[in-house]
Design a protein around this motif. Structure first.
Motif, short mmCIF file in Angstrom:
data_model
loop_
_atom_site.label_atom_id
_atom_site.label_comp_id
_atom_site.label_asym_id
_atom_site.label_seq_id
_atom_site.Cartn_x
_atom_site.Cartn_y
_atom_site.Cartn_z
N SER A 78 -0.25 -7.11 3.44
CA SER A 78 0.70 -7.20 4.57
C SER A 78 0.03 -7.54 5.89
CB SER A 78 1.42 -5.86 4.75
OG SER A 78 2.17 -5.54 3.62
N ALA A 109 0.86 -1.19 0.00
CA ALA A 109 0.00 0.00 0.00
C ALA A 109 0.89 1.24 0.00
CB ALA A 109 -0.91 -0.01 1.22
N SER A 110 2.09 1.10 0.56
CA SER A 110 3.06 2.21 0.53
C SER A 110 3.36 2.61 -0.91
CB SER A 110 4.37 1.81 1.20
OG SER A 110 4.15 1.17 2.41
N ASP A 167 -7.16 5.04 3.17
CA ASP A 167 -6.20 3.96 3.41
C ASP A 167 -6.86 2.93 4.32
OD1 ASP A 167 -4.15 2.31 4.23
OD2 ASP A 167 -2.74 3.93 4.64
N THR A 202 -3.79 -3.69 1.36
CA THR A 202 -2.50 -4.38 1.38
C THR A 202 -2.65 -5.88 1.66
OG1 THR A 202 -0.35 -4.43 2.46
CG2 THR A 202 -2.19 -3.85 3.85
N ASN A 208 -3.67 4.22 11.89
CA ASN A 208 -2.43 3.79 12.54
C ASN A 208 -1.78 5.07 13.06
OD1 ASN A 208 0.10 2.89 13.20
ND2 ASN A 208 0.71 2.34 11.11
C1 PLP Z 1 -2.13 2.62 7.66
C2 PLP Z 1 -1.12 1.90 6.85
N1 PLP Z 1 -1.19 2.00 5.51
C3 PLP Z 1 -0.32 1.38 4.72
C4 PLP Z 1 0.68 0.61 5.26
C5 PLP Z 1 1.68 0.02 4.34
O1 PLP Z 1 1.44 -1.27 4.07
P1 PLP Z 1 2.35 -2.06 3.02
O2 PLP Z 1 3.09 -3.06 3.85
O3 PLP Z 1 1.36 -2.67 2.13
O4 PLP Z 1 3.24 -1.10 2.36
C6 PLP Z 1 0.81 0.46 6.63
C7 PLP Z 1 1.88 -0.34 7.19
O5 PLP Z 1 2.04 -0.55 8.35
C8 PLP Z 1 -0.12 1.14 7.45
O6 PLP Z 1 -0.04 1.08 8.78
#
Ligand code: PLP
Length: 371
Positions: free
Chosen positions: A230, A98-99, A198, A228, A171
């Motif tokens: 992740s 997602a980053s 997000d 994501t 987050n």
């Molecule tokens: C709110 C939020 N968005 C996006 C991400 C990024 O996720 P990715 O691992 O897919 O880059 C994180 C990662 O901790 C997150 O906390």
């Protein structure tokens, strides 16, 4: 002239990424053997991915000399259909996490002077994407109950506003905004402002009232929902994320994303992980059980735990968060202490129990003074 002089202004302004502590750094500092270190600091899914995903990835390793599908079409179609779009894949963009989606949005849309509104504390990648592209972050505080402040964000819109980012669930606080209020907000904001929602953690919510904003993607809104593999799917290490958006937005983002974004291994793992619904259901239930257990235990300790719809808890322990995190490290426990309160990842039950034991010892030792 130094090489630094050739660098774009926005790039010069990027603050260095300071990663959290690792087992290695704690071992070095406190002499604890890595096997005894418990890291519950990065909101990783401690249950790991589906065994079927691992099997699929292992199989793919034998084919890594061959490039993957340049457009990741199979998984785009699958994600699209799972989310109520047609089977063209033309509402889904794949990125390196997602980053990667956030970086792509910054690269495509943010120019010098553009304002991007979000609240803090939140995920650091929004500020990064804005600063790198010479935009101006317009940063507002969260509400008193630590939610994104939709009213204040709306009032902060100017004719320079290019984008609004909403981390939902947020987050590091784990909190969510009311879904109906968010829908209303999305439709009130002028269409020439891109709204990024997000939803990295939304699949971990246990609250049926917490709704994805995928439903608000249409030709009338420029909503981009970032997700994501992740978190729920436990594939943080293979780095795969995606965005969902309308077809007009998709055509622009797809053109700008690099080809061959998803590696063979990542795509195979993600496809198999999506298919294994049984495993996802089981591990999500276990995570929710852990979240409740930790919430109850921390509350019994006199801590305040913010309501969380994620796999982590934001906890006011009454101690200084940085000092508390440092004290935890002495016992081999790594949590996040760089916010006002402690951010603690929910682990497997054995890890949760071990963590509770460590924190009880810290309290009993009386070493740390409350603030
Ligand atoms: C709110 C939020 N968005 C996006 C991400 C990024 O996720 P990715 O691992 O897919 O880059 C994180 C990662 O901790 C997150 O906390």
């Amino acid at each position: 002239m130094s090489l630094e002089d050739l660098v774009k202004d926005g790039i010069k302004n990027i603050p260095a990424y300071i990663p959290g502590d690792t087992a290695e750094s704690v071992e070095k500092k406190y002499g604890i053997v890595p096997e005894d270190i418990l890291k519950l600091a990065s909101n990783e899914n401690q249950f790991g991915p589906s065994p079927k995903a691992i099997e699929a990835m292992a199989k793919e390793v034998g084919r890594v000399h061959i490039y993957p599908d340049p457009f990741c079409i199979e998984i785009r179609k699958k994600i699209g259909v799972m989310n109520g779009f047609d089977d063209s894949g033309d509402n889904v963009v794949i990125a390196v996490g997602a980053s990667g989606i956030l970086s792509l949005l910054g690269e495509v849309f943010i120019k010098k002077g553009d304002e991007v509104i979000f609240c803090e504390p939140t995920f650091g990648a929004y500020a990064g994407a804005v600063i790198r592209n010479d935009g101006t972050p317009v940063v507002l505080p969260l509400t008193e109950d630590l939610k994104f402040d939709l009213k204040a964000m709306y009032n902060a819109i100017t004719d320079k506003t290019k984008m609004i980012c909403i981390c939902n669930p947020n987050n590091p606080t784990g909190t969510v905004v009311d879904s109906e209020e968010l829908k209303e907000f999305i439709h009130k904001v002028p269409k020439d402002i891109i709204i990024v929602v997000d939803e990295a953690y939304i699949e971990l919510s246990s609250n049926p009232d917490v709704k994805s904003m995928v439903s608000e993607i249409s030709d009338d809104t420029n909503v981009v929902v970032a997700r994501t593999f992740s978190k729920l799917y436990g594939l943080a290490g293979v780095r795969l994320g995606y965005a969902m958006c309308n077809k007009e937005m998709h055509a622009i983002l797809q053109k700008c994303t690099s080809v061959f974004t998803g590696s063979r291994v990542a795509l195979a793992g993600a496809m198999a992980a999506l298919d294994d619904e049984e495993y996802i259901k089981k591990t999500k239930a276990a995570m929710l059980e852990g979240r409740k257990y930790l919430t109850d235990e921390f509350t019994k300790m006199g801590f305040y735990v913010y309501p969380s719809e994620t796999n982590f808890l934001y906890v006011n322990t009454g101690y200084n968060a940085a000092e508390f995190a440092e004290e935890c490290k002495k016992y081999g426990l790594i949590i996040r202490g760089n916010f006002d309160y402690s951010r603690i990842t929910v682990g497997r039950m054995d890890q949760n129990e071990k963590m509770v034991g460590i924190i009880k010892k810290i309290i009993e030792s009386g070493e740390l003074k409350k603030i």
